[in-house]
Design a protein around this motif. Structure first.
Motif, short mmCIF file in Angstrom:
data_model
loop_
_atom_site.label_atom_id
_atom_site.label_comp_id
_atom_site.label_asym_id
_atom_site.label_seq_id
_atom_site.Cartn_x
_atom_site.Cartn_y
_atom_site.Cartn_z
N GLY A 12 0.78 -1.22 0.00
CA GLY A 12 0.00 0.00 0.00
C GLY A 12 0.81 1.27 0.00
N MET A 13 0.44 2.19 0.89
CA MET A 13 1.10 3.49 0.94
C MET A 13 2.55 3.39 1.36
SD MET A 13 -1.86 6.03 2.44
CE MET A 13 -2.13 5.06 3.92
N GLY A 14 2.87 2.45 2.26
CA GLY A 14 4.25 2.28 2.68
C GLY A 14 5.15 1.89 1.52
N ALA A 15 4.67 0.97 0.70
CA ALA A 15 5.45 0.55 -0.48
C ALA A 15 5.57 1.69 -1.48
CB ALA A 15 4.79 -0.66 -1.13
N ALA A 16 4.49 2.45 -1.65
CA ALA A 16 4.55 3.58 -2.58
C ALA A 16 5.55 4.62 -2.13
CB ALA A 16 3.15 4.20 -2.73
N ALA A 85 13.58 10.72 8.23
CA ALA A 85 12.14 10.55 8.35
C ALA A 85 11.83 9.11 8.77
CB ALA A 85 11.44 10.85 7.02
N LEU A 86 10.97 9.00 9.78
CA LEU A 86 10.47 7.71 10.25
C LEU A 86 8.98 7.67 9.95
CD1 LEU A 86 10.69 5.05 11.89
CD2 LEU A 86 10.35 6.45 13.97
N VAL A 87 8.57 6.73 9.11
CA VAL A 87 7.16 6.59 8.73
C VAL A 87 6.62 5.33 9.37
CG1 VAL A 87 5.51 6.42 6.84
CG2 VAL A 87 7.60 7.77 6.54
N LEU A 88 5.62 5.48 10.21
CA LEU A 88 5.03 4.37 10.95
C LEU A 88 3.72 3.97 10.28
CD1 LEU A 88 5.74 5.86 14.47
CD2 LEU A 88 7.06 4.10 13.31
N ALA A 89 3.80 2.98 9.40
CA ALA A 89 2.64 2.65 8.57
C ALA A 89 2.23 1.18 8.63
CB ALA A 89 2.93 3.03 7.11
N ALA A 90 2.84 0.40 9.52
CA ALA A 90 2.48 -1.02 9.62
C ALA A 90 1.04 -1.16 10.09
CB ALA A 90 3.42 -1.73 10.58
N ARG A 217 -11.95 -0.27 -5.51
CA ARG A 217 -11.83 -0.26 -6.98
C ARG A 217 -12.60 0.91 -7.59
NH1 ARG A 217 -12.33 -5.94 -6.48
NH2 ARG A 217 -14.55 -5.83 -6.99
N LEU A 218 -13.79 1.18 -7.03
CA LEU A 218 -14.65 2.20 -7.62
C LEU A 218 -14.26 3.62 -7.21
CD1 LEU A 218 -18.16 0.53 -7.17
CD2 LEU A 218 -16.84 0.74 -9.29
N LEU A 219 -13.93 3.81 -5.93
CA LEU A 219 -13.76 5.15 -5.40
C LEU A 219 -12.40 5.40 -4.76
CD1 LEU A 219 -17.25 5.47 -3.65
CD2 LEU A 219 -16.62 6.36 -5.90
N GLY A 220 -11.67 4.34 -4.45
CA GLY A 220 -10.45 4.48 -3.69
C GLY A 220 -9.32 5.17 -4.44
N GLN A 221 -8.46 5.84 -3.67
CA GLN A 221 -7.27 6.46 -4.24
C GLN A 221 -6.20 5.39 -4.48
OE1 GLN A 221 -6.04 10.21 -1.95
NE2 GLN A 221 -7.13 9.03 -0.41
N ARG A 222 -5.43 5.56 -5.52
CA ARG A 222 -4.25 4.74 -5.69
C ARG A 222 -3.24 5.16 -4.62
NH1 ARG A 222 -1.75 6.45 -9.74
NH2 ARG A 222 -0.41 4.65 -10.10
N PRO A 223 -2.47 4.21 -4.06
CA PRO A 223 -1.49 4.58 -3.03
C PRO A 223 -0.56 5.69 -3.48
CG PRO A 223 -1.72 2.19 -3.13
CD PRO A 223 -2.52 2.74 -4.28
N GLU A 224 -0.17 5.68 -4.75
CA GLU A 224 0.75 6.70 -5.26
C GLU A 224 0.14 8.09 -5.16
OE1 GLU A 224 1.74 2.78 -6.73
OE2 GLU A 224 -0.13 3.93 -6.82
N ALA A 225 -1.19 8.18 -5.29
CA ALA A 225 -1.86 9.48 -5.14
C ALA A 225 -2.05 9.83 -3.67
CB ALA A 225 -3.20 9.46 -5.85
N ALA A 226 -2.38 8.83 -2.86
CA ALA A 226 -2.66 9.08 -1.44
C ALA A 226 -1.44 9.60 -0.69
CB ALA A 226 -3.18 7.80 -0.79
#
Length: 274
Positions: A12-16, A85-90, A217-226
């Motif tokens: 998800g966002m962590g990988a992006a 930067a430390l990103v806590l996204a688990a 799928r219908l409304l969600g943001q792509r992780p790259e955009a989020a």
């Protein structure tokens, strides 16, 4: 070259975020459970910049285990001189109370105990830079009294809603401890403005999983955009605490006893981890 550390950085966002900073030329350490997913994201980054391979590091860990969180801290202290930067996204959603092999309530262990250990344990590396930032993906905005100091691991009366509210408030209090310790630190509690397409990892009901998948799928943001607001906050941090939903800044929850509650929480956690 910045050093970025990301928990939950294989999905998800962590990988992006990991891919973004690898292609930007930074050093990225990903903490996660899947080496296969890490290798895939590094390969994707390397297709844009072959040097990404040399700047990517993977630490395998289950952050619901205190022992793994401590091992991660010790490994980072031993091999890094700084963290920008430390990103806590688990993330791993549990609707019901479960205990880890160490005896801790699993959601509390993942969503707070691990973050407490990382934030406090890595403080020396964050102090080594002029503008350090912590992005804690704990959705801001919950009651000031949401922490049950008499039963932090909710042995009695566990519900998903209570557990979630307590984790979120505890992570806001953690920001008080972190910024008191380091006035140069930007500590951000951040949540997406809307649903994000992801693997939705967790032990949830079939109905919730299907609903999330369809809406994603219908409304969600792509992780790259989020993650675009996170990138802006990391690249241009302002010292102190702040709360965001997407790119919109929100008012921090303020209680009459914030400083005392933060100190009380730290003392309770230190006692529970002895």
């Amino acid at each position: 070259m910045k050093t970025i550390v990301i928990t939950g950085g294989t999905d998800g966002m962590g990988a992006a975020l990991a891919r973004h900073y690898l292609t930007a030329g930074d050093r990225v350490t990903v903490i996660g459970r899947s080496r296969r997913k890490f290798d895939a994201l590094v390969a994707a980054a390397a297709s844009e910049d072959p040097s990404a391979v040399a700047r990517a590091e993977f630490i395998a860990a289950d952050l619901s285990l205190v022992a793994d969180s401590r091992r991660v801290v010790n490994q980072l202290l031993a091999h890094h001189k700084r963290i920008d930067a430390l990103v806590l996204a688990a993330s791993f959603i549990r609707q019901h109370r479960q205990t880890t092999a160490e005896g801790h309530e699993a959601s509390w262990a993942l969503f707070f105990l691990s973050k407490y250990l990382l934030v406090t344990g890595l403080a020396p590396l964050l102090r080594a830079v002029e503008q350090p930032v912590i992005v804690n993906t704990a959705v801001p905005g919950t009651r000031a009294d949401a922490v049950d100091f008499e039963d932090l691991e909710m042995v009695q009366g566990f519900t998903f809603m209570r557990s979630n509210a307590q984790q979120r408030r505890a992570n806001e209090l953690l920001g008080i401890l972190a910024t008191d310790d380091n006035p140069n630190l930007a500590y951000l509690t951040w949540g997406p403005a809307w649903l994000v397409r992801s693997s939705f990892a967790g032990e949830v009901g079939k109905g919730m999983r299907i609903t999330a998948a369809v809406l994603g799928r219908l409304l969600g943001q792509r992780p790259e955009a989020a993650i675009r607001p996170i990138i802006r906050l990391i690249d241009d941090p302002s010292p102190g605490r702040a709360a965001y939903r997407g790119a919109t800044q929100h008012t921090l929850t303020v209680g009459d006893r914030d400083e005392k509650d933060a100190t009380r929480l730290a003392a309770a956690i230190e006692e529970s981890l002895r």
